[in-house]
Design a protein around this motif. Structure first.
Motif, PDB file in Angstrom:
ATOM      1  N   LEU A  55     110.909  33.132  40.052  1.00 31.69           N
ATOM      2  CA  LEU A  55     109.917  32.791  41.082  1.00 31.69           C
ATOM      3  C   LEU A  55     110.458  32.961  42.495  1.00 31.69           C
ATOM      4  O   LEU A  55     109.726  33.356  43.395  1.00 31.69           O
ATOM      5  N   GLU A  56     111.734  32.676  42.687  1.00 31.23           N
ATOM      6  CA  GLU A  56     112.318  32.816  44.024  1.00 31.23           C
ATOM      7  C   GLU A  56     112.269  34.278  44.485  1.00 31.23           C
ATOM      8  O   GLU A  56     112.003  34.565  45.649  1.00 31.23           O
ATOM      9  N   LEU A  57     112.489  35.192  43.560  1.00 28.38           N
ATOM     10  CA  LEU A  57     112.427  36.621  43.876  1.00 28.38           C
ATOM     11  C   LEU A  57     110.991  37.024  44.244  1.00 28.38           C
ATOM     12  O   LEU A  57     110.772  37.801  45.181  1.00 28.38           O
ATOM     13  N   LEU A  58     110.013  36.480  43.521  1.00 33.32           N
ATOM     14  CA  LEU A  58     108.609  36.760  43.828  1.00 33.32           C
ATOM     15  C   LEU A  58     108.252  36.232  45.215  1.00 33.32           C
ATOM     16  O   LEU A  58     107.553  36.891  45.977  1.00 33.32           O
ATOM     17  N   ARG A  59     108.731  35.036  45.532  1.00 36.32           N
ATOM     18  CA  ARG A  59     108.457  34.452  46.860  1.00 36.32           C
ATOM     19  C   ARG A  59     109.022  35.326  47.970  1.00 36.32           C
ATOM     20  O   ARG A  59     108.351  35.589  48.965  1.00 36.32           O
ATOM     21  N   LYS A  60     110.257  35.772  47.805  1.00 37.41           N
ATOM     22  CA  LYS A  60     110.883  36.627  48.830  1.00 37.41           C
ATOM     23  C   LYS A  60     110.132  37.945  48.968  1.00 37.41           C
ATOM     24  O   LYS A  60     109.933  38.441  50.077  1.00 37.41           O
ATOM     25  N   SER A  61     109.711  38.493  47.836  1.00 37.15           N
ATOM     26  CA  SER A  61     108.945  39.734  47.846  1.00 37.15           C
ATOM     27  C   SER A  61     107.647  39.550  48.638  1.00 37.15           C
ATOM     28  O   SER A  61     107.288  40.379  49.480  1.00 37.15           O
ATOM     29  N   LEU A  62     106.955  38.458  48.371  1.00 33.95           N
ATOM     30  CA  LEU A  62     105.689  38.189  49.061  1.00 33.95           C
ATOM     31  C   LEU A  62     105.893  38.006  50.559  1.00 33.95           C
ATOM     32  O   LEU A  62     105.106  38.506  51.369  1.00 33.95           O
ATOM     33  N   GLU A  63     106.952  37.305  50.943  1.00 32.08           N
ATOM     34  CA  GLU A  63     107.205  37.090  52.376  1.00 32.08           C
ATOM     35  C   GLU A  63     107.429  38.410  53.101  1.00 32.08           C
ATOM     36  O   GLU A  63     106.958  38.601  54.214  1.00 32.08           O
ATOM     37  N   LYS A  64     108.116  39.343  52.456  1.00 23.60           N
ATOM     38  CA  LYS A  64     108.313  40.676  53.052  1.00 23.60           C
ATOM     39  C   LYS A  64     106.973  41.394  53.193  1.00 23.60           C
ATOM     40  O   LYS A  64     106.701  42.040  54.206  1.00 23.60           O
ATOM     41  N   HIS A  65     106.135  41.276  52.159  1.00 21.58           N
ATOM     42  CA  HIS A  65     104.818  41.916  52.203  1.00 21.58           C
ATOM     43  C   HIS A  65     103.956  41.348  53.329  1.00 21.58           C
ATOM     44  O   HIS A  65     103.288  42.105  54.030  1.00 21.58           O
ATOM     45  N   TRP A  66     103.936  40.022  53.493  1.00 23.66           N
ATOM     46  CA  TRP A  66     103.103  39.414  54.550  1.00 23.66           C
ATOM     47  C   TRP A  66     103.500  40.007  55.896  1.00 23.66           C
ATOM     48  O   TRP A  66     102.631  40.429  56.669  1.00 23.66           O
ATOM     49  N   LEU A  67     104.813  40.043  56.188  1.00 26.03           N
ATOM     50  CA  LEU A  67     105.279  40.564  57.486  1.00 26.03           C
ATOM     51  C   LEU A  67     104.906  42.029  57.664  1.00 26.03           C
ATOM     52  O   LEU A  67     104.443  42.442  58.724  1.00 26.03           O
ATOM     53  N   LYS A  68     105.094  42.810  56.611  1.00 26.63           N
ATOM     54  CA  LYS A  68     104.786  44.239  56.675  1.00 26.63           C
ATOM     55  C   LYS A  68     103.300  44.472  56.944  1.00 26.63           C
ATOM     56  O   LYS A  68     102.919  45.299  57.772  1.00 26.63           O
ATOM     57  N   LEU A  69     102.450  43.713  56.244  1.00 25.47           N
ATOM     58  CA  LEU A  69     101.004  43.886  56.401  1.00 25.47           C
ATOM     59  C   LEU A  69     100.528  43.470  57.785  1.00 25.47           C
ATOM     60  O   LEU A  69      99.657  44.114  58.367  1.00 25.47           O
ATOM     61  N   VAL A  70     101.084  42.388  58.306  1.00 20.89           N
ATOM     62  CA  VAL A  70     100.681  41.933  59.646  1.00 20.89           C
ATOM     63  C   VAL A  70     100.991  43.005  60.679  1.00 20.89           C
ATOM     64  O   VAL A  70     100.141  43.347  61.509  1.00 20.89           O
ATOM     65  N   THR A  71     102.194  43.576  60.620  1.00 20.22           N
ATOM     66  CA  THR A  71     102.545  44.604  61.606  1.00 20.22           C
ATOM     67  C   THR A  71     101.737  45.875  61.406  1.00 20.22           C
ATOM     68  O   THR A  71     101.292  46.484  62.375  1.00 20.22           O
ATOM     69  N   ARG A  72     101.503  46.272  60.154  1.00 16.99           N
ATOM     70  CA  ARG A  72     100.717  47.491  59.906  1.00 16.99           C
ATOM     71  C   ARG A  72      99.260  47.319  60.331  1.00 16.99           C
ATOM     72  O   ARG A  72      98.667  48.241  60.862  1.00 16.99           O
ATOM     73  N   CYS A  73      98.680  46.163  60.037  1.00 18.70           N
ATOM     74  CA  CYS A  73      97.280  45.932  60.428  1.00 18.70           C
ATOM     75  C   CYS A  73      97.138  45.856  61.938  1.00 18.70           C
ATOM     76  O   CYS A  73      96.143  46.289  62.494  1.00 18.70           O
ATOM     77  N   ALA A  74      98.140  45.312  62.610  1.00 18.35           N
ATOM     78  CA  ALA A  74      98.100  45.206  64.069  1.00 18.35           C
ATOM     79  C   ALA A  74      98.130  46.595  64.702  1.00 18.35           C
ATOM     80  O   ALA A  74      97.423  46.863  65.673  1.00 18.35           O
ATOM     81  N   SER A  75      98.936  47.492  64.151  1.00 18.12           N
ATOM     82  CA  SER A  75      99.034  48.834  64.725  1.00 18.12           C
ATOM     83  C   SER A  75      97.915  49.755  64.238  1.00 18.12           C
ATOM     84  O   SER A  75      97.733  50.837  64.749  1.00 18.12           O
TER      85      SER A  75
END
Length: 121
Positions: free
Chosen positions: A99-119
């Motif tokens: 589960l810890e690996l899944l959490r870290k994966s999701l946190e990376k995705h959230w950041l990536k999506l926020v920056t991509r959607c902003a641009s």
């Protein structure tokens, strides 16, 4: 929604098929070996989450529910996502991952999506 509100109220969820269709139509994508996340900007002042955890990929309901709970909890703790709609799709590999690996994966995705959607706008 206030800054101190860490709940997961109904307005933070994608519920209707039309809302999901909108995200699937022209999404910004983020993928790794556990998840594929699709996102688009919305007209609201808060993020919304939709889950599409397929029985085809995650056979057992117990595993699907654990993954859903993990994704929801991780999303609930993210208050900086802005105005985007996100649909999370899980891959077969997510079942065996800690589960810890899944959490870290999701946190990376959230950041990536926020920056991509902003641009993207």
């Amino acid at each position: 929604m206030t800054d101190n509100d860490f709940g997961f109220p109904p307005q933070c969820r994608l519920k209707k098929p039309a809302e999901y269709k909108k995200v699937f139509a022209k999404p910004v994508k983020s993928s790794d070996q556990y998840f594929t996340l699709l996102a688009i900007k919305n007209d609201l002042d808060h993020p919304r989450l939709g889950l599409a955890i397929a029985k085809k990929n995650i056979k057992k309901a117990v595993h699907r529910n654990i993954i859903k709970r993990t994704v929801r909890e991780n999303f609930r703790l993210q208050q900086h996502l802005g105005n985007i709609d996100i649909v999370v799709l899980a891959r077969k590999e997510a079942v065996d991952a800690p589960l810890e690996l899944l959490r870290k994966s999701l946190e990376k995705h959230w950041l990536k999506l926020v920056t991509r959607c902003a641009s993207y706008s």
